[in-house]
Design a protein around this motif. Structure first.
Motif, PDB file in Angstrom:
ATOM      1  N   PHE A 261       0.831  -1.210   0.000  1.00 12.73           N
ATOM      2  CA  PHE A 261       0.000   0.000   0.000  1.00 12.73           C
ATOM      3  C   PHE A 261       0.863   1.257   0.000  1.00 12.73           C
ATOM      4  O   PHE A 261       0.527   2.248  -0.665  1.00 12.73           O
ATOM      5  CB  PHE A 261      -0.929  -0.002   1.210  1.00 12.73           C
ATOM      6  CG  PHE A 261      -2.148  -0.862   1.035  1.00 12.73           C
ATOM      7  CD1 PHE A 261      -3.143  -0.510   0.145  1.00 12.73           C
ATOM      8  CD2 PHE A 261      -2.303  -2.027   1.766  1.00 12.73           C
ATOM      9  CE1 PHE A 261      -4.267  -1.300  -0.020  1.00 12.73           C
ATOM     10  CE2 PHE A 261      -3.419  -2.827   1.604  1.00 12.73           C
ATOM     11  CZ  PHE A 261      -4.408  -2.461   0.706  1.00 12.73           C
ATOM     12  N   GLY A 262       1.978   1.251   0.748  1.00 14.62           N
ATOM     13  CA  GLY A 262       2.870   2.410   0.751  1.00 14.62           C
ATOM     14  C   GLY A 262       3.485   2.657  -0.613  1.00 14.62           C
ATOM     15  O   GLY A 262       3.554   3.803  -1.090  1.00 14.62           O
ATOM     16  N   SER A 263       3.933   1.604  -1.273  1.00 13.44           N
ATOM     17  CA  SER A 263       4.564   1.756  -2.594  1.00 13.44           C
ATOM     18  C   SER A 263       3.574   2.245  -3.637  1.00 13.44           C
ATOM     19  O   SER A 263       3.904   3.114  -4.459  1.00 13.44           O
ATOM     20  CB  SER A 263       5.170   0.418  -3.028  1.00 13.44           C
ATOM     21  OG  SER A 263       6.145  -0.029  -2.102  1.00 13.44           O
ATOM     22  N   VAL A 264       2.351   1.718  -3.623  1.00 13.22           N
ATOM     23  CA  VAL A 264       1.349   2.119  -4.611  1.00 13.22           C
ATOM     24  C   VAL A 264       0.895   3.561  -4.366  1.00 13.22           C
ATOM     25  O   VAL A 264       0.728   4.345  -5.311  1.00 13.22           O
ATOM     26  CB  VAL A 264       0.149   1.147  -4.575  1.00 13.22           C
ATOM     27  CG1 VAL A 264      -0.967   1.631  -5.489  1.00 13.22           C
ATOM     28  CG2 VAL A 264       0.588  -0.256  -4.985  1.00 13.22           C
ATOM     29  N   MET A 265       0.720   3.952  -3.094  1.00 10.96           N
ATOM     30  CA  MET A 265       0.313   5.317  -2.788  1.00 10.96           C
ATOM     31  C   MET A 265       1.398   6.311  -3.214  1.00 10.96           C
ATOM     32  O   MET A 265       1.099   7.417  -3.682  1.00 10.96           O
ATOM     33  CB  MET A 265       0.044   5.440  -1.286  1.00 10.96           C
ATOM     34  CG  MET A 265      -0.483   6.797  -0.863  1.00 10.96           C
ATOM     35  SD  MET A 265      -1.099   6.748   0.822  1.00 10.96           S
ATOM     36  CE  MET A 265       0.268   5.992   1.678  1.00 10.96           C
ATOM     37  N   VAL A 282      10.511   6.964  -0.190  1.00  2.02           N
ATOM     38  CA  VAL A 282       9.595   5.844   0.003  1.00  2.02           C
ATOM     39  C   VAL A 282       9.322   5.578   1.481  1.00  2.02           C
ATOM     40  O   VAL A 282       8.262   5.063   1.845  1.00  2.02           O
ATOM     41  CB  VAL A 282      10.160   4.581  -0.688  1.00  2.02           C
ATOM     42  CG1 VAL A 282      11.408   4.077   0.024  1.00  2.02           C
ATOM     43  CG2 VAL A 282       9.099   3.492  -0.791  1.00  2.02           C
ATOM     44  N   GLY A 283      10.251   5.972   2.364  1.00  2.25           N
ATOM     45  CA  GLY A 283      10.034   5.779   3.800  1.00  2.25           C
ATOM     46  C   GLY A 283       8.826   6.540   4.306  1.00  2.25           C
ATOM     47  O   GLY A 283       8.086   6.059   5.179  1.00  2.25           O
ATOM     48  N   ASN A 284       8.587   7.754   3.759  1.00  3.59           N
ATOM     49  CA  ASN A 284       7.408   8.526   4.159  1.00  3.59           C
ATOM     50  C   ASN A 284       6.121   7.826   3.726  1.00  3.59           C
ATOM     51  O   ASN A 284       5.115   7.837   4.442  1.00  3.59           O
ATOM     52  CB  ASN A 284       7.461   9.921   3.536  1.00  3.59           C
ATOM     53  CG  ASN A 284       8.537  10.787   4.162  1.00  3.59           C
ATOM     54  OD1 ASN A 284       8.968  10.532   5.292  1.00  3.59           O
ATOM     55  ND2 ASN A 284       8.994  11.792   3.428  1.00  3.59           N
ATOM     56  N   ALA A 285       6.158   7.219   2.545  1.00  2.00           N
ATOM     57  CA  ALA A 285       4.976   6.502   2.062  1.00  2.00           C
ATOM     58  C   ALA A 285       4.684   5.282   2.940  1.00  2.00           C
ATOM     59  O   ALA A 285       3.518   5.010   3.276  1.00  2.00           O
ATOM     60  CB  ALA A 285       5.188   6.079   0.614  1.00  2.00           C
ATOM     61  N   TRP A 286       5.713   4.561   3.313  1.00  3.93           N
ATOM     62  CA  TRP A 286       5.508   3.398   4.184  1.00  3.93           C
ATOM     63  C   TRP A 286       5.033   3.827   5.575  1.00  3.93           C
ATOM     64  O   TRP A 286       4.209   3.163   6.197  1.00  3.93           O
ATOM     65  CB  TRP A 286       6.795   2.587   4.278  1.00  3.93           C
ATOM     66  CG  TRP A 286       7.099   1.830   3.021  1.00  3.93           C
ATOM     67  CD1 TRP A 286       6.202   1.462   2.050  1.00  3.93           C
ATOM     68  CD2 TRP A 286       8.367   1.351   2.588  1.00  3.93           C
ATOM     69  NE1 TRP A 286       6.836   0.783   1.036  1.00  3.93           N
ATOM     70  CE2 TRP A 286       8.168   0.691   1.333  1.00  3.93           C
ATOM     71  CE3 TRP A 286       9.665   1.401   3.110  1.00  3.93           C
ATOM     72  CZ2 TRP A 286       9.211   0.107   0.632  1.00  3.93           C
ATOM     73  CZ3 TRP A 286      10.702   0.815   2.399  1.00  3.93           C
ATOM     74  CH2 TRP A 286      10.471   0.174   1.172  1.00  3.93           C
ATOM     75  N   TRP A 287       5.576   4.954   6.073  1.00  2.00           N
ATOM     76  CA  TRP A 287       5.134   5.462   7.375  1.00  2.00           C
ATOM     77  C   TRP A 287       3.660   5.850   7.322  1.00  2.00           C
ATOM     78  O   TRP A 287       2.891   5.558   8.252  1.00  2.00           O
ATOM     79  CB  TRP A 287       5.985   6.658   7.781  1.00  2.00           C
ATOM     80  CG  TRP A 287       5.434   7.430   8.942  1.00  2.00           C
ATOM     81  CD1 TRP A 287       4.951   8.700   8.936  1.00  2.00           C
ATOM     82  CD2 TRP A 287       5.290   6.971  10.294  1.00  2.00           C
ATOM     83  NE1 TRP A 287       4.516   9.074  10.181  1.00  2.00           N
ATOM     84  CE2 TRP A 287       4.710   8.016  11.046  1.00  2.00           C
ATOM     85  CE3 TRP A 287       5.583   5.778  10.938  1.00  2.00           C
ATOM     86  CZ2 TRP A 287       4.433   7.909  12.390  1.00  2.00           C
ATOM     87  CZ3 TRP A 287       5.301   5.668  12.293  1.00  2.00           C
ATOM     88  CH2 TRP A 287       4.735   6.722  13.006  1.00  2.00           C
ATOM     89  N   ASN A 288       3.252   6.501   6.228  1.00  2.00           N
ATOM     90  CA  ASN A 288       1.847   6.857   6.081  1.00  2.00           C
ATOM     91  C   ASN A 288       0.977   5.613   6.025  1.00  2.00           C
ATOM     92  O   ASN A 288      -0.135   5.592   6.572  1.00  2.00           O
ATOM     93  CB  ASN A 288       1.669   7.691   4.813  1.00  2.00           C
ATOM     94  CG  ASN A 288       0.239   8.137   4.619  1.00  2.00           C
ATOM     95  OD1 ASN A 288      -0.539   7.476   3.934  1.00  2.00           O
ATOM     96  ND2 ASN A 288      -0.118   9.260   5.231  1.00  2.00           N
ATOM     97  N   SER A 289       1.472   4.562   5.372  1.00  2.00           N
ATOM     98  CA  SER A 289       0.722   3.305   5.310  1.00  2.00           C
ATOM     99  C   SER A 289       0.575   2.690   6.696  1.00  2.00           C
ATOM    100  O   SER A 289      -0.487   2.169   7.046  1.00  2.00           O
ATOM    101  CB  SER A 289       1.428   2.337   4.359  1.00  2.00           C
ATOM    102  OG  SER A 289       0.737   1.125   4.279  1.00  2.00           O
ATOM    103  N   VAL A 290       1.623   2.778   7.523  1.00  2.00           N
ATOM    104  CA  VAL A 290       1.577   2.225   8.884  1.00  2.00           C
ATOM    105  C   VAL A 290       0.521   2.931   9.718  1.00  2.00           C
ATOM    106  O   VAL A 290      -0.346   2.302  10.338  1.00  2.00           O
ATOM    107  CB  VAL A 290       2.957   2.314   9.557  1.00  2.00           C
ATOM    108  CG1 VAL A 290       2.857   1.974  11.040  1.00  2.00           C
ATOM    109  CG2 VAL A 290       3.949   1.377   8.885  1.00  2.00           C
ATOM    110  N   ILE A 291       0.580   4.256   9.763  1.00  2.00           N
ATOM    111  CA  ILE A 291      -0.344   4.994  10.632  1.00  2.00           C
ATOM    112  C   ILE A 291      -1.781   4.921  10.105  1.00  2.00           C
ATOM    113  O   ILE A 291      -2.740   5.043  10.876  1.00  2.00           O
ATOM    114  CB  ILE A 291       0.096   6.467  10.797  1.00  2.00           C
ATOM    115  CG1 ILE A 291       0.124   7.178   9.451  1.00  2.00           C
ATOM    116  CG2 ILE A 291       1.446   6.526  11.486  1.00  2.00           C
ATOM    117  CD1 ILE A 291       0.472   8.662   9.555  1.00  2.00           C
ATOM    118  N   THR A 292      -1.949   4.725   8.798  1.00  2.00           N
ATOM    119  CA  THR A 292      -3.298   4.572   8.246  1.00  2.00           C
ATOM    120  C   THR A 292      -3.866   3.208   8.594  1.00  2.00           C
ATOM    121  O   THR A 292      -5.029   3.094   9.018  1.00  2.00           O
ATOM    122  CB  THR A 292      -3.273   4.765   6.722  1.00  2.00           C
ATOM    123  OG1 THR A 292      -2.722   6.044   6.401  1.00  2.00           O
ATOM    124  CG2 THR A 292      -4.675   4.674   6.152  1.00  2.00           C
TER     125      THR A 292
END
Length: 440
Positions: A261-265, A282-292
């Protein structure tokens, strides 16, 4: 003359005896041959499907390299730009890996149908649990049609594997939306959503992996057949979830979900290139995926584009399901077993009894003190005695339930013994009748 005649007869008799002695050995060699062939066919179709899914997922890596190398730093939300000198070798590699994965579906389907067609032959050596009619056996033994080779799950898998960034496909499209009360047309390359959809291939790999294991072999197949459970990887997945829930949720649901989900977003929100929402990292995208997915939502990072928001909403729904599975799994792990519960109850009773004895001794020592202290000491004695009696009643109730279960088990055993005795009497009567028939 007579001696020659008896010599010929003796020679022929020895030959007949030797053939009769060898016959059981021949039959012994043939026993299990159909089952062995069935197992070989079973292993072959599983192998080709797993190999196809692995190669399909390997194709994601050259596609990722093509995306990263082709993304221009000068790109804006309204202007699609690509690095001109980026190599198209990665797209070719992703395409040929995907086509190779599709070609491997042919032997997979061939051996799968051959295995199903061979299955009735094993019923002579290992009878089926399920009562099959003669027409059903004939239907299973029928030669597969061409449409069956490309049917079932082969069509959706092939469609999934055909979704990839093809060489030379540099078309663009725009998505109109409002950003900070301004109408903006966000520009994308057609290859970007195709690349994003390639991540669904991990689902294909996971289900191919669950075709293996103790819950999806020929022994498990016999028990599934007995209880009418269809042969699908979903059954194996459910079994492993019940066996090791936390391990499965962590490595097959949570971590892959965060990464995908982080990579696709990131693909859909990266063109905006905002300093405060830098999804280029990409770390910000993965972090956003975690908190979501954890339903926290700090608000430090969030998607702005429509497509990015759709991916974020999907990750929130997916995370809610994973969290519910996690809570149920934690509850089952923290729940005391029967033996642990008995030990827990007896420890409580012993502790309450110790507290009652200590409080009684304290009350005895308070006889020399004033009335208020003696009253407080007596209240402590009553409290500990009340705890002791309550815990004792709990143990008595559990013990009664256990004794009732034992009584029910005894009744079942006695009933089973009566049925066995009745069956033995019927069998003896049948054997007696058969003996009388043969003696006549």
């Amino acid at each position: 003359m007579g001696s020659t005649f008896f010599a010929i007869i003796g020679k022929n008799m020895n030959k007949v005896i030797d053939e009769n002695l060898k016959q059981p050995n021949i039959k012994k060699k043939k026993i299990g041959s159909k089952i062995i062939k069935s197992k070989k066919l079973f292993d072959r179709w599983r192998f080709f499907r797993l190999l196809s899914s692995i190669i399909a997922c390997v194709a994601i890596f050259p596609a990722s390299s093509d995306y990263e190398m082709g993304f221009s730093e000068e790109r804006t939300a309204t202007n699609c730009m690509i690095v001109e000198d980026s190599s198209v070798l990665y797209r070719h590699l992703a395409m040929w890996l995907s086509f190779s994965s599709i070609l491997l579906l042919i032997p997979y389907r061939y051996y799968f149908l051959k295995w199903k067609r061979h299955m009735p032959k094993t019923f002579h050596e290992l009878p089926s649990y399920k009562k099959l009619t003669l027409m059903q056996v004939f239907e299973m033994r029928k030669k597969p049609k061409f449409s069956q080779y490309i049917g079932d799950d082969t069509i959706p898998i092939t469609i999934l594997l055909l979704i990839l960034p093809y060489p030379g496909l540099d078309l663009t499209f725009t998505v109109s939306q409002q950003i900070l009360y301004q109408d903006v047309k966000v520009c994308y390359f057609v290859t970007e959503p195709l690349y994003a959809l390639m991540f669904l291939r991990w689902i294909y790999l996971i289900f191919s992996l669950f075709n293996f294991g103790k819950y999806n072999n020929q022994v498990a197949q016999r028990y599934r057949e007995k209880f009418g459970v269809p042969m699908t990887p979903a059954f194996s997945l459910k079994c492993y979830l019940n066996q090791d829930p936390l391990l499965m949720l962590l490595f097959f649901f949570l971590i892959p979900g965060i990464l995908i989900f982080g990579s696709v977003m990131r693909i859909f929100d990266r063109p905006l290139m905002k300093p405060s929402m830098d999804f280029d990292y990409v770390g910000n995208a993965w972090w956003n995926s975690v908190i979501t997915m954890m339903t926290v939502g700090f608000g430090d990072t969030y998607p702005t584009t429509i497509l990015g928001r759709l991916v974020s909403a999907s990750s929130a729904i997916y995370g809610g399901m994973v969290l519910s599975f996690t809570f149920v799994s934690m509850g089952s792990i923290l729940q005391l077993s029967k033996n642990e519960k008995n030990a827990f109850n007896y420890i409580l009773v012993s502790s309450a009894a110790t507290g009652a004895i200590v409080s009684a001794l304290s009350y005895k020592k308070s006889e020399q003190k004033n009335i208020e202290e003696r009253y407080n000491a007596w209240e402590r004695v009553k409290t500990h005695l009340r705890y002791f009696m309550d815990y004792k009643e709990i143990i008595g109730a559990d013990k009664d339930e256990g004794e009732e279960a034992i009584d029910n088990l005894k009744e079942r055993v006695l009933s089973l013994e009566d049925k066995v005795s009745s069956l033995k009497g019927t069998t003896d009567a049948i054997i007696h009748k058969l003996n009388r028939i043969y003696t006549r």
